[in-house]
Design an enzyme around this catalytic site. Structure first.
Site, PDB file in Angstrom:
ATOM      1  N   HIS A   1      -3.596  -0.016   1.606  1.00 37.83           N
ATOM      2  CA  HIS A   1      -2.776   0.062   0.328  1.00 37.83           C
ATOM      3  C   HIS A   1      -3.946   0.779  -1.065  1.00 37.83           C
ATOM      4  O   HIS A   1      -4.069  -0.435  -1.879  1.00 37.83           O
ATOM      5  CB  HIS A   1      -1.650  -0.630   0.166  1.00 37.83           C
ATOM      6  CG  HIS A   1      -0.458  -0.333  -0.642  1.00 37.83           C
ATOM      7  ND1 HIS A   1       0.791  -0.661  -0.353  1.00 37.83           N
ATOM      8  CD2 HIS A   1      -0.285   0.953  -1.326  1.00 37.83           C
ATOM      9  CE1 HIS A   1       1.520  -0.105  -1.707  1.00 37.83           C
ATOM     10  NE2 HIS A   1       0.146   0.477  -2.175  1.00 37.83           N
TER      11      HIS A   1
ATOM     12  N   HIS B   1      -3.535   3.563  -4.017  1.00 41.34           N
ATOM     13  CA  HIS B   1      -3.924   5.214  -4.129  1.00 41.34           C
ATOM     14  C   HIS B   1      -5.372   5.038  -4.915  1.00 41.34           C
ATOM     15  O   HIS B   1      -5.977   4.838  -5.753  1.00 41.34           O
ATOM     16  CB  HIS B   1      -3.076   5.381  -5.419  1.00 41.34           C
ATOM     17  CG  HIS B   1      -1.175   4.797  -4.794  1.00 41.34           C
ATOM     18  ND1 HIS B   1      -1.056   5.378  -3.629  1.00 41.34           N
ATOM     19  CD2 HIS B   1      -0.921   3.490  -4.566  1.00 41.34           C
ATOM     20  CE1 HIS B   1       0.246   4.872  -3.092  1.00 41.34           C
ATOM     21  NE2 HIS B   1      -0.013   3.617  -4.518  1.00 41.34           N
TER      22      HIS B   1
ATOM     23  N   HIS C   1       6.468   3.275   0.672  1.00 41.76           N
ATOM     24  CA  HIS C   1       6.760   2.262   0.454  1.00 41.76           C
ATOM     25  C   HIS C   1       7.653   2.164   0.669  1.00 41.76           C
ATOM     26  O   HIS C   1       9.133   3.232   0.704  1.00 41.76           O
ATOM     27  CB  HIS C   1       6.159   2.432  -1.114  1.00 41.76           C
ATOM     28  CG  HIS C   1       5.103   3.179  -1.927  1.00 41.76           C
ATOM     29  ND1 HIS C   1       4.350   3.316  -0.609  1.00 41.76           N
ATOM     30  CD2 HIS C   1       4.430   2.540  -2.486  1.00 41.76           C
ATOM     31  CE1 HIS C   1       2.532   3.075  -1.537  1.00 41.76           C
ATOM     32  NE2 HIS C   1       3.221   2.776  -2.194  1.00 41.76           N
TER      33      HIS C   1
ATOM     34  N   GLU D   1       9.976  -2.193  -2.820  1.00 41.82           N
ATOM     35  CA  GLU D   1       8.914  -2.691  -3.897  1.00 41.82           C
ATOM     36  C   GLU D   1       9.835  -3.375  -4.705  1.00 41.82           C
ATOM     37  O   GLU D   1      10.393  -3.759  -5.505  1.00 41.82           O
ATOM     38  CB  GLU D   1       7.744  -1.752  -3.803  1.00 41.82           C
ATOM     39  CG  GLU D   1       7.040  -2.132  -5.305  1.00 41.82           C
ATOM     40  CD  GLU D   1       5.954  -0.804  -5.925  1.00 41.82           C
ATOM     41  OE1 GLU D   1       6.053   0.595  -5.818  1.00 41.82           O
ATOM     42  OE2 GLU D   1       5.157  -1.203  -6.628  1.00 41.82           O
TER      43      GLU D   1
ATOM     44  N   ASP E   1      -3.630  -1.447  -5.026  1.00 43.15           N
ATOM     45  CA  ASP E   1      -2.630  -0.395  -5.069  1.00 43.15           C
ATOM     46  C   ASP E   1      -3.534   0.326  -6.084  1.00 43.15           C
ATOM     47  O   ASP E   1      -4.056   1.878  -5.818  1.00 43.15           O
ATOM     48  CB  ASP E   1      -1.484  -1.206  -5.359  1.00 43.15           C
ATOM     49  CG  ASP E   1      -0.168  -0.347  -5.654  1.00 43.15           C
ATOM     50  OD1 ASP E   1      -0.299   0.791  -5.186  1.00 43.15           O
ATOM     51  OD2 ASP E   1       1.008  -0.576  -6.115  1.00 43.15           O
ATOM     52  N   ASP E   2      -2.754   0.476  -7.492  1.00 49.32           N
ATOM     53  CA  ASP E   2      -3.825   0.803  -8.400  1.00 49.32           C
ATOM     54  C   ASP E   2      -5.046   0.649  -9.385  1.00 49.32           C
ATOM     55  O   ASP E   2      -4.089  -0.019 -10.213  1.00 49.32           O
ATOM     56  CB  ASP E   2      -2.532   1.531  -9.828  1.00 49.32           C
ATOM     57  CG  ASP E   2      -1.846   2.928  -8.123  1.00 49.32           C
ATOM     58  OD1 ASP E   2      -2.972   3.564  -7.917  1.00 49.32           O
ATOM     59  OD2 ASP E   2      -1.119   2.235  -8.231  1.00 49.32           O
TER      60      ASP E   2
HETATM   61 ZN   LIG Z   1       0.929   1.958  -3.688  1.00 51.05          ZN
END
Ligand SMILES: [Zn+2]
Length: 335
Positions: free
Chosen positions: A14, A16, A194, A197, A275-276
């Site tokens: 996961h 981005h 997703h 969340e 994630d980021d």
């Molecule tokens: Zn994400």
């Protein structure tokens, strides 16, 4: 424990690519492309990365993405991430990219995918990292726009393994993308999304029943619905959990309350991901360290998490066997 985490080969499921854009590189590419950004120095960019709410995060995120124009920019972005993979001992990664973030600004789909693909080949050659791509639809846009993206992707179908669904979850339930997911699966893409969340457990039900996802991104809020937890276990679906992201976006108030351990205890195949990472304070090792320390995870828990990532990746069975052997070698070294 820190050494053990660092030594273990890992898979990331996961991530981005636009969220791995570090301030230094963003500043460099903005200058190279002579793009006006509202920050005069790298320090100002860094300051903007210290957002305090979701909207501030999205503002800097899209300002960052806006400097990516040429194939080389996407190449540089991806290579910087692969370098982090190398440093974090991530040997397999499944990278999400958001074509619409770029095509909406007039950048061609092929510019994006060609830059990423060149980086993928170079990262494989330079560091031996295996990776595959997940094309993610932006859920705040229409299903029609997602269909357009699907169409644009078809000439590059062989380069893309999976389709995902990301961006603002609230008010954009999985059902909205039922038809485009069906069409994507027909083209051979593996569906992920997703869900749960920020959004409610109901969105996770929709993701598994309507989009028929092979994996749930985040999914933390499944814990609010016991039947859903049982169903996720029964269907053997993995969750791609992102601890530092949950903390930064206030989906978890303090790390000691993070649901990761609870998920594992309920038999859910949870995994750890970044994630980021440029925005949320760290890459894979940092995520493992933060959650290990806060929840007092044992070595066995860490091994479970790491093995889950390989087992529930979209790698071939042969690759998985190879990866798991590598993990076992490190465990033996530490015993
Ligand atoms: Zn994400």
């Amino acid at each position: 424990m820190k050494d053990f985490i660092a030594a273990l080969p890992k898979a990331e499921l996961h991530l981005h690519i636009e969220g791995s854009f570090e301030p230094e590189l963003m500043f460099e590419i903005a200058q190279r492309n002579q793009i006006e950004i509202p920050y005069k120095t790298i320090d100002e960019v860094k300051k903007a990365y210290q957002f305090s709410c979701l909207q501030d995060f999205l503002d800097i995120y899209y300002a960052g993405a806006g400097v990516l124009i040429h194939e080389r920019d996407f190449y540089d972005l991806a290579m910087a991430y692969y370098q982090k993979c190398y440093e974090n001992n991530v040997i397999h990664t499944e990278i999400m990219f958001d074509p619409q973030t770029h095509t909406e600004r007039g950048i061609a789909f092929e510019t994006v995918i060609n830059g990423l693909q060149k980086a993928r080949l170079d990262a494989k050659e330079k560091w031996g990292i295996n990776s595959l791509f997940i094309m993610s639809y932006l859920r705040h846009l229409s299903e029609e726009s997602a269909f357009e993206t699907l169409k644009q992707s078809l000439p590059y179908k062989d380069l893309i393994t999976s389709v995902g669904l990301d961006s603002s979850e609230m008010g954009n339930p999985p059902t909205k993308f039922k038809n485009v997911f069906e069409a994507s699966v027909k083209e051979g893409y593996i569906p992920v999304a997703h869900a749960g969340e920020e959004g409610p457990a109901e969105y996770i039900w929709e993701a598994i029943d309507i989009l028929k996802v092979a994996r749930i991104d985040h999914g933390n809020r499944c814990l609010e619905d016991e039947n859903l937890v049982n169903e996720i276990v029964k269907r053997d679906l993995a969750l791609t959990v992102c601890p530092l992201s949950n903390l930064e976006l206030r989906n978890t108030d303090v790390m000691t309350n993070h649901p990761l351990k609870k998920l594992l205890d309920k038999g859910i195949k949870a995994t750890v991901n970044s994630d980021d990472p440029a925005y949320f304070g760290g890459y894979m090792n940092a995520n493992f360290e933060a959650v290990q320390e806060a929840l007092d995870l044992s070595k066995e828990d860490i091994v479970t998490l790491v093995k889950n990532s390989f087992n529930y990746s979209f790698a071939t069975d042969e690759q998985k066997r190879y990866y798991l052997e590598k993990v076992d070698e490190v465990i033996a070294d530490f015993n």
